[in-house]
Design an enzyme around this catalytic site. Structure first.
Site, short mmCIF file in Angstrom:
data_model
loop_
_atom_site.label_atom_id
_atom_site.label_comp_id
_atom_site.label_asym_id
_atom_site.label_seq_id
_atom_site.Cartn_x
_atom_site.Cartn_y
_atom_site.Cartn_z
N TYR A 124 79.70 -41.07 -38.64
CA TYR A 124 79.53 -42.52 -38.66
C TYR A 124 80.86 -43.26 -38.68
O TYR A 124 80.88 -44.48 -38.73
CB TYR A 124 78.75 -42.93 -39.92
CG TYR A 124 77.27 -42.88 -39.76
CD1 TYR A 124 76.62 -41.65 -39.68
CD2 TYR A 124 76.51 -44.03 -39.69
CE1 TYR A 124 75.26 -41.59 -39.54
CE2 TYR A 124 75.14 -43.97 -39.55
CZ TYR A 124 74.52 -42.76 -39.48
OH TYR A 124 73.17 -42.70 -39.34
N LYS A 192 76.33 -28.26 -44.22
CA LYS A 192 76.12 -27.20 -43.22
C LYS A 192 77.44 -26.44 -43.12
O LYS A 192 78.05 -26.30 -42.06
CB LYS A 192 75.72 -27.86 -41.88
CG LYS A 192 75.31 -26.90 -40.79
CD LYS A 192 73.85 -26.52 -40.85
CE LYS A 192 73.52 -25.49 -39.80
NZ LYS A 192 72.17 -24.95 -39.90
N ASP A 225 69.36 -27.73 -43.30
CA ASP A 225 68.06 -27.40 -42.68
C ASP A 225 67.11 -26.84 -43.73
O ASP A 225 65.93 -27.19 -43.78
CB ASP A 225 68.23 -26.47 -41.48
CG ASP A 225 69.31 -25.42 -41.66
OD1 ASP A 225 70.04 -25.48 -42.66
OD2 ASP A 225 69.43 -24.53 -40.79
N ASP A 249 71.63 -39.94 -44.13
CA ASP A 249 70.80 -40.87 -43.36
C ASP A 249 69.45 -40.21 -43.04
O ASP A 249 68.38 -40.78 -43.26
CB ASP A 249 71.56 -41.21 -42.07
CG ASP A 249 70.86 -42.28 -41.27
OD1 ASP A 249 70.06 -43.02 -41.86
OD2 ASP A 249 71.10 -42.37 -40.06
#
Ligand code: NAD
Length: 359
Positions: A124, A192, A225, A249
């Site tokens: 972002y 991640k 995930d 988000d």
């Protein structure tokens, strides 16, 4: 003396939910001097910019802002006003409490999660290079030089994901501070890091280091995930989640889904020198000017604002009034009707009236 607050009414459904929220906050009796400032698509058409200087000046002056949603054109057009405001005032912590209200249409009950999303870095940051430009071509050359094995094709658009030690540290510290001050038990860092070792890996490393300074709060981490699956299967196992910007988000909307939809998901963007309060949902343009959508998410954001202003009693009253109207189930908008419930939903304004009556 009252509190000075900038009110950005936004576009799409923004003005309707903004007005509902202003009325509810005023009805608590807390004196607020609203400085109404418009921004967004309509302002862009009129003034050539979606975020005029006067809006920024007002925020600089008042330091507290209640903001209704603003449309961001997809792919082309102006950049997100929401993201710009968060960056401009360094509102680095995005706080999104997610709890189930009795009477809300949801497969889950007793969800009580708090999302702490980093607000200024990550994908972002707005560092993007359009395909087939000299800038993108240069970046591709540099990447090929520095990382000879990298599979990067010509005609690629490029977005950069910066995550810094300072940025990671202050958001994780914010999450632990929040946990301590609010009687929370556990913080889960989401990442991640197995794939993005130098960005998400850094975030995790910093989170582990900060956690050692807060031994009373349990700490764990999850790969994003797996986190999605865990939240759908066992949301009750989680408490405070801290995440880099993009995962924050996405997981925010997932959690809004768990608690019955975007209509009841509030949020706050907090920095060292100010704060901006807004719902998780967007401007839902297809429902604009229909007196149809749920005002609760922005009203609950208004309650977070009252708490930030030191008006805890008023904040509690607003939350309880919303909970009571939802539990009662009579004066609620379309999104809160369960299948088989033949009662007619009420409009935005009428739901706000019911909340005011409950105050
Ligand atoms: P959205 O949140 O506006 O709407 C998605 C759907 O959620 C709606 O069609 C509606 O079915 C439901 N919904 C949303 N708010 C609701 C409410 N208050 N009551 C009942 N139902 C509600 O998401 P989108 O369609 O992806 O985005 C529309 C625009 O909003 C885009 O331009 C996007 O960039 C912008 N946006 C702004 C903000 C912000 O201002 N902070 C946040 C998210 C999206």
């Amino acid at each position: 003396m009252g509190h000075n607050v900038t009110l950005i009414r936004g576009d799409g459904i923004g003005p309707e939910v903004a007005e509902a929220t202003r009325r509810v906050v005023n009805a608590t009796g807390v004196k607020i001097d609203w400085d109404i400032q418009d921004a967004g698509v309509d302002v862009h058409a009129r003034e050539g910019t979606p975020l005029p200087e006067r809006v920024k000046e007002s925020m600089k002056r008042n330091k507290v802002c209640l903001k209704a949603p603003i449309t961001t054109p997809v792919g082309t057009g102006f950049r997100s006003v929401n993201v710009e405001l968060r960056k401009l005032f360094d509102l680095y912590a995005c706080l999104r409490p997610c709890r189930t209200y009795q009477g809300v249409r949801s497969r889950y009950d007793k969800i009580d999660l708090v999302i702490v999303r980093e607000n200024t870095e990550d994908l972002y940051a707005g560092i993007e290079f359009k395909r087939d430009t000299p800038e993108a071509a240069r970046i591709i050359e540099v990447i090929k030089e520095l990382s000879p094995g990298a599979k990067i094709r010509e005609h690629a658009g490029i977005s950069i994901k910066p995550i810094s030690v300072e940025g990671a540290r202050r958001i994780v510290e914010f999450a632990f501070d929040f946990a301590e001050k609010n009687g929370r038990k556990k913080v889960t860092a989401v990442h991640k890091a197995n794939i993005m070792k130098f960005t998400d890996g850094l975030f995790l490393e910093v989170a582990r280091e900060v956690a050692t300074k807060h031994p009373k709060i349990e700490f764990e981490d999850r790969i994003v995930d797996n986190m999605c699956m865990q939240l759908v299967q066992y949301p009750e196992r989680y408490d405070v989640l801290v995440l880099p910007n993009l995962y924050g988000d996405i997981i925010s909307d997932l959690c809004a889904g768990l608690i019955g939809g975007l209509g009841v998901a509030p949020g706050a963007n907090i920095g060292l020198n100010g704060a901006m309060f807004e719902a998780v949902h967007g401007s839902a343009p297809k429902y604009a000017n229909q007196n149809k959508v749920n005002p609760t998410a922005l009203i609950l954001s208004g309650a977070l604002m009252l708490e930030y202003l030191g008006e805890k009693l008023a904040a509690d009253r607003v939350q309880k009034a919303c909970a009571a109207v939802i539990a009662d189930g009579k004066d609620v908008t379309y999104d809160m009707r369960t299948a088989g419930d033949s009662r007619k939903p009420v409009g935005t304004k009428e739901m706000a009236d019911a909340i005011i009556a409950r105050l």
